[in-house]
Scaffold this active site. Structure first.
Site, PDB file in Angstrom:
ATOM      1  N   CYS A  93     -16.322   1.335   0.121  1.00 57.73           N
ATOM      2  CA  CYS A  93     -15.153   0.501   0.390  1.00 57.73           C
ATOM      3  C   CYS A  93     -14.790   0.490   1.872  1.00 57.73           C
ATOM      4  O   CYS A  93     -14.113  -0.424   2.338  1.00 57.73           O
ATOM      5  CB  CYS A  93     -13.968   0.979  -0.432  1.00 57.73           C
ATOM      6  SG  CYS A  93     -13.557   2.703  -0.119  1.00 57.73           S
ATOM      7  N   HIS A 142      -7.199   0.848  -6.723  1.00 56.71           N
ATOM      8  CA  HIS A 142      -7.387  -0.086  -5.603  1.00 56.71           C
ATOM      9  C   HIS A 142      -8.016  -1.376  -6.157  1.00 56.71           C
ATOM     10  O   HIS A 142      -9.184  -1.679  -5.892  1.00 56.71           O
ATOM     11  CB  HIS A 142      -8.282   0.577  -4.554  1.00 56.71           C
ATOM     12  CG  HIS A 142      -8.234  -0.058  -3.198  1.00 56.71           C
ATOM     13  ND1 HIS A 142      -7.436  -1.141  -2.886  1.00 56.71           N
ATOM     14  CD2 HIS A 142      -8.915   0.242  -2.054  1.00 56.71           C
ATOM     15  CE1 HIS A 142      -7.623  -1.466  -1.612  1.00 56.71           C
ATOM     16  NE2 HIS A 142      -8.503  -0.650  -1.091  1.00 56.71           N
ATOM     17  N   ARG A 201       0.877  -1.179   0.000  1.00 52.49           N
ATOM     18  CA  ARG A 201       0.000   0.000   0.000  1.00 52.49           C
ATOM     19  C   ARG A 201       0.902   1.212   0.000  1.00 52.49           C
ATOM     20  O   ARG A 201       1.654   1.430   0.964  1.00 52.49           O
ATOM     21  CB  ARG A 201      -0.921  -0.019   1.220  1.00 52.49           C
ATOM     22  CG  ARG A 201      -1.630   1.294   1.443  1.00 52.49           C
ATOM     23  CD  ARG A 201      -2.782   1.199   2.404  1.00 52.49           C
ATOM     24  NE  ARG A 201      -3.906   0.504   1.810  1.00 52.49           N
ATOM     25  CZ  ARG A 201      -5.131   0.482   2.316  1.00 52.49           C
ATOM     26  NH1 ARG A 201      -5.382   1.111   3.455  1.00 52.49           N
ATOM     27  NH2 ARG A 201      -6.101  -0.158   1.722  1.00 52.49           N
ATOM     28  N   ARG A 203     -13.591  -8.996   0.700  1.00 57.37           N
ATOM     29  CA  ARG A 203     -12.167  -8.771   0.454  1.00 57.37           C
ATOM     30  C   ARG A 203     -11.385 -10.063   0.712  1.00 57.37           C
ATOM     31  O   ARG A 203     -10.462 -10.414  -0.023  1.00 57.37           O
ATOM     32  CB  ARG A 203     -11.626  -7.660   1.374  1.00 57.37           C
ATOM     33  CG  ARG A 203     -12.166  -6.259   1.103  1.00 57.37           C
ATOM     34  CD  ARG A 203     -11.620  -5.672  -0.181  1.00 57.37           C
ATOM     35  NE  ARG A 203     -10.177  -5.582  -0.187  1.00 57.37           N
ATOM     36  CZ  ARG A 203      -9.452  -4.562   0.322  1.00 57.37           C
ATOM     37  NH1 ARG A 203     -10.076  -3.521   0.851  1.00 57.37           N
ATOM     38  NH2 ARG A 203      -8.141  -4.557   0.242  1.00 57.37           N
ATOM     39  N   ASP A 233     -17.385   6.885  -1.549  1.00 60.53           N
ATOM     40  CA  ASP A 233     -16.142   6.737  -0.775  1.00 60.53           C
ATOM     41  C   ASP A 233     -15.864   8.091  -0.118  1.00 60.53           C
ATOM     42  O   ASP A 233     -16.511   9.095  -0.430  1.00 60.53           O
ATOM     43  CB  ASP A 233     -14.995   6.310  -1.727  1.00 60.53           C
ATOM     44  CG  ASP A 233     -13.671   6.065  -0.997  1.00 60.53           C
ATOM     45  OD1 ASP A 233     -13.685   5.902   0.248  1.00 60.53           O
ATOM     46  OD2 ASP A 233     -12.614   6.050  -1.670  1.00 60.53           O
TER      47      ASP A 233
HETATM   48  N1   CP Z   1     -11.258  -0.546   1.928  1.00 59.72           N
HETATM   49  C1   CP Z   1     -10.000  -0.597   2.419  1.00 59.72           C
HETATM   50  O1   CP Z   1      -9.028  -0.770   1.680  1.00 59.72           O
HETATM   51  O2   CP Z   1      -9.915  -0.454   3.772  1.00 59.72           O
HETATM   52  P1   CP Z   1      -8.571  -0.266   4.615  1.00 59.72           P
HETATM   53  O3   CP Z   1      -8.022   1.090   4.261  1.00 59.72           O
HETATM   54  O4   CP Z   1      -9.003  -0.353   6.040  1.00 59.72           O
HETATM   55  O5   CP Z   1      -7.621  -1.360   4.240  1.00 59.72           O
HETATM   56  N1  NVA Z   2     -10.025   6.524  -1.343  1.00 63.25           N
HETATM   57  C1  NVA Z   2      -9.646   6.067  -0.030  1.00 63.25           C
HETATM   58  C2  NVA Z   2      -9.841   4.589   0.064  1.00 63.25           C
HETATM   59  C3  NVA Z   2      -9.513   3.976   1.400  1.00 63.25           C
HETATM   60  C4  NVA Z   2      -9.680   2.487   1.395  1.00 63.25           C
HETATM   61  C5  NVA Z   2      -8.205   6.443   0.258  1.00 63.25           C
HETATM   62  O1  NVA Z   2      -7.358   6.326  -0.638  1.00 63.25           O
HETATM   63  O2  NVA Z   2      -7.920   6.893   1.373  1.00 63.25           O
END
Ligand code: CP
Ligand code: NVA
Length: 307
Positions: A264, A129, A102, A292, A224
């Protein structure tokens, strides 16, 4: 399948095959138990940002299937700071059997993949994502079956989650509409690519400003956060722009009667999504989060070449 970095790296057949495998693994999880397909395998998990779902679902996916996972915190590796990405990638390749990362910059994932001799998985970047999109597609297929021409509508910021949802929608032959304020469009390149894919799969794309127009006939409404991780200094500005894009009971009532409401997570309740909708009859946000686990087991199994 070598890496899992972006939905557009994969054909519709490959993506549907992953979803079919996810459905099979999910059934087994609840019926006969998980086969130990990941025995002897360790997933390295690099996190430059916080996470609940991605961290826990990948960790549990590995453990359920007989493998293990290693959490590497933001301070631990200092990707590109303490050590170059190329060196991190080559070192980790000798220790673990796959790496989920990430990151802030999507280019950093590509750099990891360039130097890695083990599969790299995108666990969220500023651009996309894809693991979320696989769970989203699984959730939509579970509700509506394998149907082309569903209307998937994203309301809010044209962010990483929106891009991956658009990508999976056009790959699977669903129509994709986004309603977002001016200045918060998805990257132009992602839209151009999506138009090309849509021309081949028969999906219709629409890019609107009006959320009410967008949700007409929607089978899925998705939202989101208005402020993604890394954009925190823009929070006040965004909170002023996005309220007309809140997914509330009135907006949901303007969609198809059977509409599902998706997010999400993490949700900023009563900002982009009201409590009433999040906890109401159309909401699938928790089954979506749980998916997930199953979607990622399928991705891991294909990357490891064990299913
Ligand atoms: N939706 C998602 O990726 O959640 P987290 O940021 O908690 O991993
Ligand atoms: N768009 C959000 C998604 C988190 C899972 C972010 O990037 O923070």
């Amino acid at each position: 399948m070598k890496h899992f970095l972006d939905i557009f790296d994969h054909s519709p057949e490959e993506l549907q095959d992953l979803l079919d495998l996810a459905i099979r693994l999910k059934k087994e999880h609840f019926a006969t138990g998980n086969p130990p397909l990941f025995k002897g395998k360790v997933l390295g998990m690099i996190f430059q940002k916080p996470s609940l779902r991605t961290r826990v679902s990948f960790d549990m996916a590995m453990r359920h299937m007989g493998g293990d996972a290693l959490y590497l915190s933001p301070n631990e590796i200092g990707l590109g700071k303490r050590e170059s990405i190329a060196d991190v990638s080559r070192v980790l390749s000798g220790y673990v059997q796959a790496v989920m990362a990430r990151v802030f910059e999507h280019a950093h994932l590509l750099e990891l993949a360039r130097w890695s001799s083990v599969p790299i998985i995108n666990g969220l970047s500023d651009y996309s994502h894809p693991c979320q999109a696989m769970a989203d597609a699984l959730t939509i297929e579970e509700k509506f079956g394998k149907v082309k021409g569903l209307n998937v509508v994203f309301v809010g910021d044209g962010n990483n989650v929106a891009v991956s949802l658009m990508q999976i929608s056009v790959k699977l032959g669903w129509n994709f509409t986004i309603a977002n304020p001016e200045g918060y469009d998805m990257p132009a390149g992602s839209i151009e690519q999506a138009k090309k894919v849509a021309a081949g799969t028969g999906s219709k794309l629409a890019f609107l400003r009006d959320p009410h127009k967008a949700v007409k006939n929607a089978q899925a409404i998705y939202t989101d956060t208005w402020t993604s991780m890394g954009q925190e200094e823009e929070t006040t500005k965004r909170e002023a722009v996005f309220p007309p894009y809140q997914v509330n009971a009135k907006l949901v009532s303007e969609a198809d009667k059977e509409v599902i409401v998706m997010h999400c997570l993490p949700a900023h309740r009563n900002h982009e999504l009201t409590d009433e909708v999040a906890d109401g009859p159309h909401s699938v946000i928790f089954p979506q989060a749980h998916n997930r686990l199953h979607a990622q087991k399928a991705v891991l199994a294909r990357l490891f070449g064990v299913a």
